[in-house]
Design a protein around this motif. Structure first.
Motif, short mmCIF file in Angstrom:
data_model
loop_
_atom_site.label_atom_id
_atom_site.label_comp_id
_atom_site.label_asym_id
_atom_site.label_seq_id
_atom_site.Cartn_x
_atom_site.Cartn_y
_atom_site.Cartn_z
N GLY A 174 3.97 -8.63 -4.41
CA GLY A 174 4.74 -9.73 -4.96
C GLY A 174 5.84 -10.25 -4.04
O GLY A 174 5.76 -10.18 -2.82
N SER B 291 4.30 -13.55 -6.52
CA SER B 291 4.29 -13.06 -7.91
C SER B 291 3.66 -14.07 -8.85
O SER B 291 2.81 -13.73 -9.68
CB SER B 291 5.72 -12.73 -8.37
OG SER B 291 6.24 -11.64 -7.65
N GLY C 150 0.52 -4.65 -7.68
CA GLY C 150 1.94 -4.43 -7.89
C GLY C 150 2.54 -3.39 -6.98
O GLY C 150 1.98 -2.99 -5.96
#
Length: 469
Positions: free
Chosen positions: A152, A262, A286
């Motif tokens: 992200g 993200s 993630g």
């Protein structure tokens, strides 16, 4: 003649995917064990390339894990069998061009082709080569999803920052190993200049890619109502998921204006829900808060270096070997296509060019340093910082080394693709890379090679990434 059957990845359920995966990984395990046995107990040197880097990372976790989820080799299997893993052109943290490929089935090459011959790719005479057909096909290739950027905004930057800062695409950078203090200071000042923000992976409009975030008026697309226009369905030769979105859904995507690493995931879930639903069963993007959480025992996390631990093998070595010095796709400027029901509604805006010779924006594509496919940030960060020393991602302190190869094109036709190439595929003919591999296979360590060899700003850029280690 026997009719051939083509099995698309989306036809393979989770059970069958795991069965095929286990069969492949079991063969790798058996082959490595055989090589160790037949070489008198000498450990092997493994040399993955490109996407194979991610899959061998997955393998090292799989081989340790108990059956039935893993291969049942035990926590010391890698320590017993592997001397070094020499990753070539590894997209450890993904590649931005995977995003443009999934979003509009194009990257710099397709965008340039369209600019040279506008309309050609959409003519009926090229029916089976149109982008619509390509999109329908490539969105069945779930493996592409393993290349979506991981980590992200923490890794790739946000609306107002990126680790690389301002990168000068026209000037040959100095070799870091030879930099004086004043040169290094000048480079840091350049990287901190306002002007290029790679954190905005997708921007709708050149101005949006540059202006301060406080001046960007955004409308959240995630609550937008989708809806097809049934009266026009018969006019389209190829039906894609974009046609299910309707005019309102398409407009909502453009009105959000700026997408970072993200929000890219939310974007892809919005425009390609079927693909993302399948792929999310096998891949994750993630950063783990707690790697001891039992959920990380599931294989969907094992190809993400930010959500898995390296094996307990303190004597093993891990190398990142990759080319530098070639402009590499890092972010994109998009536009809505002219109103046409049957075409993909978004295109890279090839008219978007930066100002000045040092601009990294050309033809709607922002470039950074890399090997033409994988940016330095993705190839180098884990060995530069994420795994360097004992970290939560590398609890046994496996030694990591970065070996960069400064790209030089072939001097003449007799060199073929070049003996000093840093390009993503051609690097495998690079004499310096081959020498490094042969020396390690013959018993040398990373220290024997001279440790790190770095030409890019990977260590400076890594310092800007605030990741819990």
């Amino acid at each position: 003649m026997r009719k051939k059957t083509c099995i698309w990845p989306h036809m393979i359920g989770d059970y069958h995917f795991k069965t095929l995966r286990d069969q492949t990984l079991s063969r790798i395990k058996s082959n490595i064990e055989l090589m160790v046995t037949t070489s008198g107990g000498n450990k092997v040197v493994v040399i993955p390339h490109s996407m194979g880097v991610l899959y061998f990372l997955h393998f090292m976790k799989w081989v340790e894990a108990p059956a039935p989820m893993g291969g049942g080799g035990g926590s010391d299997w890698c320590a017993k069998h592997i001397k070094a893993v020499m990753n070539i052109g590894g997209p450890f943290l993904g590649v931005p061009k995977a995003v443009s490929g999934l979003f509009s089935v194009e990257a710099r090459d397709i965008a340039v082709a369209r600019a040279f011959a506008p309309g050609v790719l959409d003519k009926d005479v090229f029916k089976f080569q149109t982008l619509q057909h390509m999109m329908r096909m490539t969105r069945t290739w779930d493996s592409t999803m393993s290349m979506i950027p991981k980590g992200g905004d923490t890794i790739w930057g946000g609306v107002d920052w990126s680790p690389e800062g301002f990168f000068n695409c026209s000037t040959k950078r100095s070799k870091n190993v030879d930099m004086t203090t004043s040169e290094l200071t000048a480079v840091r000042d350049l990287e901190n200049r306002a002007g290029v923000n790679y954190g905005r992976l997708i921007s709708f409009g050149k101005d949006v890619a540059k202006i301060h975030s406080s001046k960007i008026e955004r409308t959240d697309f995630r609550g937008a109502v989708k809806g097809r226009n049934p009266s026009n369905t018969s006019n389209c030769d190829v039906w894609t998921e974009y046609h299910d979105m309707g005019v309102g859904g398409v407009k909502a995507v453009a009105d959000y204006k700026v997408y970072t690493a993200s929000s890219i995931l939310d974007l892809l879930y919005f425009v390609a829900p079927k693909l993302m639903k399948r792929g999310s069963a096998h891949f994750s993007y993630g950063i783990a808060d707690n790697l001891d959480d039992p959920k990380y025992q599931h294989y969907r996390y094992w190809s993400n270096p930010l959500e898995t631990k390296l094996p307990n093998a303190p004597d093993m070595e891990i190398y990142s070997l990759y080319g530098v010095g070639i402009p590499t796709e890092r972010a994109y400027v998009y536009k809505l296509t002219p109103t046409s029901e049957c075409y993909i509604p978004f295109q890279i805006d090839t008219s978007a060019d930066g100002e000045g010779e040092d601009s990294c924006l050309k033809g709607g594509v922002f470039s950074a340093d890399g090997d033409e496919t994988v940016p330095v940030l993705s190839a180098g960060y884990m060995c530069a910082k994420g795994w360097r020393g004992k970290t939560r991602f590398n609890p046994s302190g496996i030694n990591t080394y970065i070996r960069e190869y400064d790209h030089a094109p072939p001097a003449n036709l007799l060199e073929g693709r070049g003996t000093q190439s840093g390009a993503h595929v051609d690097i495998m003919g690079n004499f310096a890379l081959i020498e490094d591999i042969i020396r390690v296979a013959a018993g040398a360590t990373g220290e024997d090679l001279g440790g790190d060899r770095v030409y890019s700003g990977i260590f400076r850029w890594s310092e800007k990434i605030q990741l819990q280690l």
